[in-house]
Design a protein around this motif. Structure first.
Motif, PDB file in Angstrom:
ATOM      1  N   ILE A   5      40.798 -22.689 -42.623  1.00  0.00           N
ATOM      2  CA  ILE A   5      39.705 -21.719 -42.603  1.00  0.00           C
ATOM      3  C   ILE A   5      39.060 -21.719 -43.978  1.00  0.00           C
ATOM      4  O   ILE A   5      39.722 -21.505 -44.990  1.00  0.00           O
ATOM      5  N   THR A   6      37.759 -21.972 -44.005  1.00  0.00           N
ATOM      6  CA  THR A   6      37.026 -21.966 -45.266  1.00  0.00           C
ATOM      7  C   THR A   6      36.800 -20.522 -45.686  1.00  0.00           C
ATOM      8  O   THR A   6      36.287 -19.722 -44.900  1.00  0.00           O
ATOM      9  N   PRO A   7      37.189 -20.172 -46.913  1.00  0.00           N
ATOM     10  CA  PRO A   7      36.958 -18.792 -47.368  1.00  0.00           C
ATOM     11  C   PRO A   7      35.456 -18.516 -47.494  1.00  0.00           C
ATOM     12  O   PRO A   7      34.679 -19.401 -47.820  1.00  0.00           O
ATOM     13  N   LEU A   8      35.092 -17.302 -47.215  1.00  0.00           N
ATOM     14  CA  LEU A   8      33.693 -16.882 -47.317  1.00  0.00           C
ATOM     15  C   LEU A   8      33.580 -15.917 -48.498  1.00  0.00           C
ATOM     16  O   LEU A   8      33.753 -14.705 -48.351  1.00  0.00           O
ATOM     17  N   PRO A   9      33.287 -16.448 -49.696  1.00  0.00           N
ATOM     18  CA  PRO A   9      33.308 -15.615 -50.899  1.00  0.00           C
ATOM     19  C   PRO A   9      32.261 -14.503 -50.921  1.00  0.00           C
ATOM     20  O   PRO A   9      32.411 -13.535 -51.657  1.00  0.00           O
ATOM     21  N   ILE A  11      31.312 -12.569 -48.279  1.00  0.00           N
ATOM     22  CA  ILE A  11      31.383 -11.773 -47.058  1.00  0.00           C
ATOM     23  C   ILE A  11      31.010 -10.311 -47.298  1.00  0.00           C
ATOM     24  O   ILE A  11      30.280  -9.721 -46.509  1.00  0.00           O
ATOM     25  N   ASP A  12      31.484  -9.716 -48.400  1.00  0.00           N
ATOM     26  CA  ASP A  12      31.149  -8.313 -48.672  1.00  0.00           C
ATOM     27  C   ASP A  12      29.651  -8.133 -48.888  1.00  0.00           C
ATOM     28  O   ASP A  12      29.059  -7.162 -48.426  1.00  0.00           O
ATOM     29  N   GLU A  13      29.035  -9.089 -49.577  1.00  0.00           N
ATOM     30  CA  GLU A  13      27.590  -9.054 -49.813  1.00  0.00           C
ATOM     31  C   GLU A  13      26.833  -9.140 -48.494  1.00  0.00           C
ATOM     32  O   GLU A  13      25.846  -8.439 -48.283  1.00  0.00           O
ATOM     33  N   LEU A  14      27.293  -9.995 -47.590  1.00  0.00           N
ATOM     34  CA  LEU A  14      26.629 -10.146 -46.296  1.00  0.00           C
ATOM     35  C   LEU A  14      26.722  -8.867 -45.478  1.00  0.00           C
ATOM     36  O   LEU A  14      25.739  -8.442 -44.866  1.00  0.00           O
ATOM     37  N   VAL A  15      27.886  -8.250 -45.467  1.00  0.00           N
ATOM     38  CA  VAL A  15      28.079  -7.011 -44.715  1.00  0.00           C
ATOM     39  C   VAL A  15      27.186  -5.913 -45.281  1.00  0.00           C
ATOM     40  O   VAL A  15      26.470  -5.231 -44.543  1.00  0.00           O
ATOM     41  N   THR A  16      27.183  -5.748 -46.601  1.00  0.00           N
ATOM     42  CA  THR A  16      26.361  -4.729 -47.253  1.00  0.00           C
ATOM     43  C   THR A  16      24.874  -4.956 -46.990  1.00  0.00           C
ATOM     44  O   THR A  16      24.110  -4.009 -46.852  1.00  0.00           O
ATOM     45  N   GLY A  18      23.571  -6.247 -44.322  1.00  0.00           N
ATOM     46  CA  GLY A  18      23.234  -6.148 -42.908  1.00  0.00           C
ATOM     47  C   GLY A  18      23.164  -7.466 -42.160  1.00  0.00           C
ATOM     48  O   GLY A  18      22.649  -7.515 -41.048  1.00  0.00           O
ATOM     49  N   VAL A  19      23.662  -8.546 -42.749  1.00  0.00           N
ATOM     50  CA  VAL A  19      23.607  -9.849 -42.083  1.00  0.00           C
ATOM     51  C   VAL A  19      24.533  -9.814 -40.868  1.00  0.00           C
ATOM     52  O   VAL A  19      25.713  -9.464 -40.991  1.00  0.00           O
ATOM     53  N   PRO A  20      24.026 -10.157 -39.683  1.00  0.00           N
ATOM     54  CA  PRO A  20      24.858 -10.140 -38.479  1.00  0.00           C
ATOM     55  C   PRO A  20      26.074 -11.058 -38.616  1.00  0.00           C
ATOM     56  O   PRO A  20      25.997 -12.119 -39.241  1.00  0.00           O
ATOM     57  N   GLU A  21      27.181 -10.630 -38.032  1.00  0.00           N
ATOM     58  CA  GLU A  21      28.427 -11.376 -38.126  1.00  0.00           C
ATOM     59  C   GLU A  21      28.289 -12.823 -37.669  1.00  0.00           C
ATOM     60  O   GLU A  21      28.919 -13.723 -38.227  1.00  0.00           O
ATOM     61  N   ALA A  22      27.441 -13.065 -36.686  1.00  0.00           N
ATOM     62  CA  ALA A  22      27.252 -14.430 -36.185  1.00  0.00           C
ATOM     63  C   ALA A  22      26.713 -15.367 -37.259  1.00  0.00           C
ATOM     64  O   ALA A  22      26.896 -16.581 -37.182  1.00  0.00           O
ATOM     65  N   LEU A  23      26.051 -14.823 -38.281  1.00  0.00           N
ATOM     66  CA  LEU A  23      25.488 -15.644 -39.353  1.00  0.00           C
ATOM     67  C   LEU A  23      26.403 -15.742 -40.574  1.00  0.00           C
ATOM     68  O   LEU A  23      26.085 -16.441 -41.525  1.00  0.00           O
ATOM     69  N   LEU A  27      25.982 -18.277 -43.888  1.00  0.00           N
ATOM     70  CA  LEU A  27      25.600 -17.762 -45.208  1.00  0.00           C
ATOM     71  C   LEU A  27      26.792 -17.372 -46.082  1.00  0.00           C
ATOM     72  O   LEU A  27      26.607 -17.007 -47.242  1.00  0.00           O
ATOM     73  N   GLY A  28      27.990 -17.449 -45.544  1.00  0.00           N
ATOM     74  CA  GLY A  28      29.165 -16.946 -46.235  1.00  0.00           C
ATOM     75  C   GLY A  28      29.514 -17.634 -47.531  1.00  0.00           C
ATOM     76  O   GLY A  28      30.165 -17.050 -48.396  1.00  0.00           O
TER      77      GLY A  28
END
Length: 152
Positions: A5-9, A11-16, A18-23, A27-28
């Motif tokens: 599993i490639t780490p998504l460094p 991820i917190d920025e994407l969640v904050t 509003g980036v949909p989980e599917a993306l 973008l991770g």
């Protein structure tokens, strides 16, 4: 057997933001960029054809207390570029080649909403119109952005 599993460094920025989980896988590893975070831009819809986001007026004003004209363009370029990138797909990148805006009225408080609508989604160019509105739905600015699509 363990799964790679490639780490998504970012991820917190994407969640904050509003980036949909599917993306998140898309973008991770790159995130949304420090300027998007600094401006407080939060995505509310993300497709190549239609992309929307909000941005606070507070913290993005010029000295007279109005939403800075450059902030309008940051929101427009963010929406148009992310929409063009989704259109281009994995293994391709986009670069902005033209942006322009007309400012119709000012905003001093609240959230503004940017809506990017595709005008042209081609193989090498993507063009979007971005309308920025206030919380009452009044048009604050209209921008057009064109991105060139490049093979990586």
């Amino acid at each position: 057997m363990s799964e790679n599993i490639t780490p998504l460094p970012f991820i917190d920025e994407l969640v904050t933001s509003g980036v949909p989980e599917a993306l998140h896988p898309y973008l991770g590893t790159v995130g949304v960029g420090p300027l998007v975070v600094k401006m407080g831009i939060v995505f509310t819809h993300m497709t190549p054809e239609l992309m929307t986001a909000t941005m606070p007026v507070a913290g993005n004003t010029q000295i007279a207390g109005l939403l800075h004209g450059g902030a309008h363009l940051v929101l427009a370029e963010t929406l148009g570029s992310f929409a063009a990138s989704l259109h281009a797909g994995a293994g391709r990148r986009v670069v902005g080649i033209e942006i322009g805006a007309t400012h119709h009225r000012g905003a001093t408080t609240g959230l503004v909403t940017g809506t990017a609508t595709a005008i042209h989604l081609g193989r090498t160019l993507a063009t979007h119109e971005v309308v920025v509105t206030d919380e009452s739905g009044r048009r604050l600015s209209t921008a057009r952005i064109t991105n060139m699509i490049l093979d990586s």
